[in-house]
Design a protein around this motif. Structure first.
Motif, mmCIF file in Angstrom:
data_model
loop_
_atom_site.group_PDB
_atom_site.id
_atom_site.type_symbol
_atom_site.label_atom_id
_atom_site.label_comp_id
_atom_site.label_asym_id
_atom_site.label_seq_id
_atom_site.Cartn_x
_atom_site.Cartn_y
_atom_site.Cartn_z
ATOM 1 N N SER A 219 -0.423 5.608 0.091
ATOM 2 C CA SER A 219 -0.003 6.262 -1.147
ATOM 3 C C SER A 219 -1.203 6.613 -2.023
ATOM 4 O O SER A 219 -2.336 6.181 -1.789
ATOM 5 C CB SER A 219 0.970 5.355 -1.904
ATOM 6 N N SER A 220 -0.922 7.383 -3.062
ATOM 7 C CA SER A 220 -1.970 8.017 -3.873
ATOM 8 C C SER A 220 -2.930 7.023 -4.514
ATOM 9 O O SER A 220 -2.562 5.885 -4.853
ATOM 10 C CB SER A 220 -1.317 8.855 -4.985
ATOM 11 N N ASN A 237 0.413 0.718 -0.419
ATOM 12 C CA ASN A 237 0.954 1.178 -1.698
ATOM 13 C C ASN A 237 -0.124 1.829 -2.564
ATOM 14 O O ASN A 237 -1.327 1.653 -2.334
ATOM 15 C CB ASN A 237 1.596 0.007 -2.438
ATOM 16 N N ASP A 238 0.320 2.564 -3.590
ATOM 17 C CA ASP A 238 -0.622 3.290 -4.437
ATOM 18 C C ASP A 238 -1.530 2.320 -5.193
ATOM 19 O O ASP A 238 -1.173 1.179 -5.463
ATOM 20 C CB ASP A 238 0.115 4.216 -5.407
ATOM 21 N N LYS A 253 3.040 -4.329 4.976
ATOM 22 C CA LYS A 253 3.141 -3.602 3.713
ATOM 23 C C LYS A 253 2.137 -4.220 2.752
ATOM 24 O O LYS A 253 2.198 -5.420 2.473
ATOM 25 C CB LYS A 253 4.564 -3.690 3.152
ATOM 26 N N ILE A 254 1.227 -3.381 2.263
ATOM 27 C CA ILE A 254 0.041 -3.905 1.587
ATOM 28 C C ILE A 254 -0.168 -3.237 0.237
ATOM 29 O O ILE A 254 0.004 -2.026 0.085
ATOM 30 C CB ILE A 254 -1.212 -3.676 2.458
ATOM 31 N N GLY A 255 -0.557 -4.028 -0.763
ATOM 32 C CA GLY A 255 -0.955 -3.533 -2.067
ATOM 33 C C GLY A 255 -1.995 -4.452 -2.670
ATOM 34 O O GLY A 255 -2.318 -5.508 -2.120
ATOM 35 N N LYS A 269 2.274 -7.999 1.709
ATOM 36 C CA LYS A 269 1.504 -8.287 0.495
ATOM 37 C C LYS A 269 1.537 -6.983 -0.301
ATOM 38 O O LYS A 269 0.569 -6.236 -0.368
ATOM 39 C CB LYS A 269 0.067 -8.695 0.818
ATOM 40 N N GLN A 270 2.700 -6.693 -0.875
ATOM 41 C CA GLN A 270 2.947 -5.360 -1.428
ATOM 42 C C GLN A 270 2.389 -5.154 -2.824
ATOM 43 O O GLN A 270 2.182 -4.015 -3.242
ATOM 44 C CB GLN A 270 4.457 -5.096 -1.475
#
Length: 415
Positions: A219-220, A237-238, A253-255, A269-270
């Motif tokens: 994402s951006s 994720n952004d 899923k990572i952030g 780890k969103q």
């Protein structure tokens, strides 16, 4: 046909809790697992895997090779330690020889007649290892034989670069890269098929390659700095910061911010939060703002507690080791050198202990054993959310681990 056999020795215990439910050679360092990298060195070769008995059926389910069954070549076999971080092949052909590093066997090249009596559990027996070293010619070798999980973390950055240079070789931009994405040193960037990278992202391979697998969604305004590896079907994720040494397995899923950390497949780890110099298992869920420290205020080497022993890692930077199926609440804070077991539930507002036994339930109100039936239900629900069903072999291993970890819990007064 030529034959190799990849085995576990007794030092697998140093890699717990990460290897309760997998052989040590299924751990990842760089772009590949230890097993995958060995296989790359030996095309068109019969491959046999030795593992602990209780992992046999699950390992067989997950691999297309012979597991705890021997199909040695007519001239014998080359036995390879599963902890071996291999960079170039050792010859299968040649005189019988035992390669030694720090008294451990790196490889054993044996004729067929001397292979036939070797069974999987023998490499777990130090007496057998000693007999082999006395019976055959030994040779001291300069090999990377991993001893602890932090050895994997320490070698990870360099290994991503080595794997990219040796096996991927060239950058390749595939998928949909939106206008406004910045690629720095694009010849060292690989993006897989059907990958989507949104505007404002920066992929920086100036100091090391960036490998992004198939069907990845970034994402951006995210930043990815090499060397870095992102496996297939990952969602970033952004505003994420995926920094040097980040190594993210499939379907994660990572952030937030990650640096020099290995994450096995299917982990969440969103949200915001920092992970540094750590190794995280599969099917983990880290609540928002979960963080770990990876550097002490004294700038000294980090010490860890492994069961009832304190070990100095010799590393200034070291975060935490976390076993599969563990969950944390929001704002969980781990100190340097934490080891968190298999299938734990951590719901603390204070800093958790540095060592948490497997199947532990830690909250502000109660510390107790995590009921195996309840934890199995939770694990199955999480897997179902990713369209995966826990197999009978996985469930059997899950229950076996509960029994195997009773001593951990007794040592730490878990009731």
């Amino acid at each position: 046909m030529k034959s190799i056999c990849i085995f576990e020795d007794s030092a697998y215990q140093n890699f717990l809790p990460l290897v309760y439910n997998r052989p040590v050679y299924e751990l990842r360092c760089g772009i590949y697992t230890l097993l995958e990298r060995i296989i790359l060195q030996y095309p068109d070769t019969e491959t046999n895997l030795f593992c602990r008995k209780y992992l046999e059926k699950l390992t067989n389910e997950n691999n297309p090779y012979n597991v705890n069954k021997t199909n040695y070549g007519s001239k014998g076999s080359l036995f390879l330690n599963g902890r071996f971080l291999m960079s170039s092949p050792i010859s299968i052909s040649g005189k019988e020889e035992i390669g030694i590093k720090d008294d451990a066997i790196v490889y054993a090249r044996l004729l067929r007649k001397n292979c036939l009596s070797i069974t999987p559990e023998k490499f777990l027996d130090q007496d057998f290892i000693n007999k082999l070293k006395k019976k055959f010619k030994t040779k001291k070798v300069n090999a990377k034989l991993l001893k602890y999980p932090w050895d994997i973390i320490t070698n990870n950055k360099e290994q991503i670069t080595f794997d990219f240079t040796s096996y991927i070789k060239y950058g390749l931009i595939q998928g949909k890269i939106y206008e406004g994405v910045h690629l720095i040193n694009a010849s060292q960037i690989f993006t897989g098929k059907n990958t989507v990278i949104k505007p404002g992202c920066v992929l920086d391979a100036e100091n090391g390659p960036v490998y992004i697998g198939n069907n990845v969604k970034i994402s951006s305004n995210s930043v990815i700095i090499g060397p870095a590896f992102i496996g297939d079907n990952v969602v970033i994720n952004d505003l994420s910061r995926i920094l040097a040494g980040s190594n993210i397995g499939r379907v994660c899923k990572i952030g937030g911010e990650i640096v020099n950390t290995i994450i096995q497949d299917y982990t969440n780890k969103q949200h915001d939060g920092f992970l540094g110099d750590s190794y995280i298992g599969s099917w983990v869920n880290l609540g928002a703002d979960t963080i770990n420290s990876n550097l002490t205020n004294t700038y000294g080497t980090v010490k860890v507690q492994m069961l009832d022993k304190i070990i100095d890692t010799g590393q200034m930077f070291h975060g935490m080791i976390m076993g599969d199926h563990t969950k944390t609440a929001i704002n969980t804070r781990f100190t340097t050198g934490s080891i968190i077991g298999f299938a734990c539930n951590i719901l603390l507002t204070r800093i958790p202990p540095k060592f948490i036994p497997s199947f532990s339930w830690y909250s502000d109100n109660v510390t107790r054993v995590y009921d195996i039936k309840r934890e199995l239900q939770v694990a199955k629900r999480m897997m179902a959310r990713r369209n995966k069903k826990m197999s009978r072999n996985e469930e059997k291993v899950f229950k076996t681990i509960f029994t195997l970890t009773e001593r951990e819990r007794r040592l730490h007064d878990m009731q």
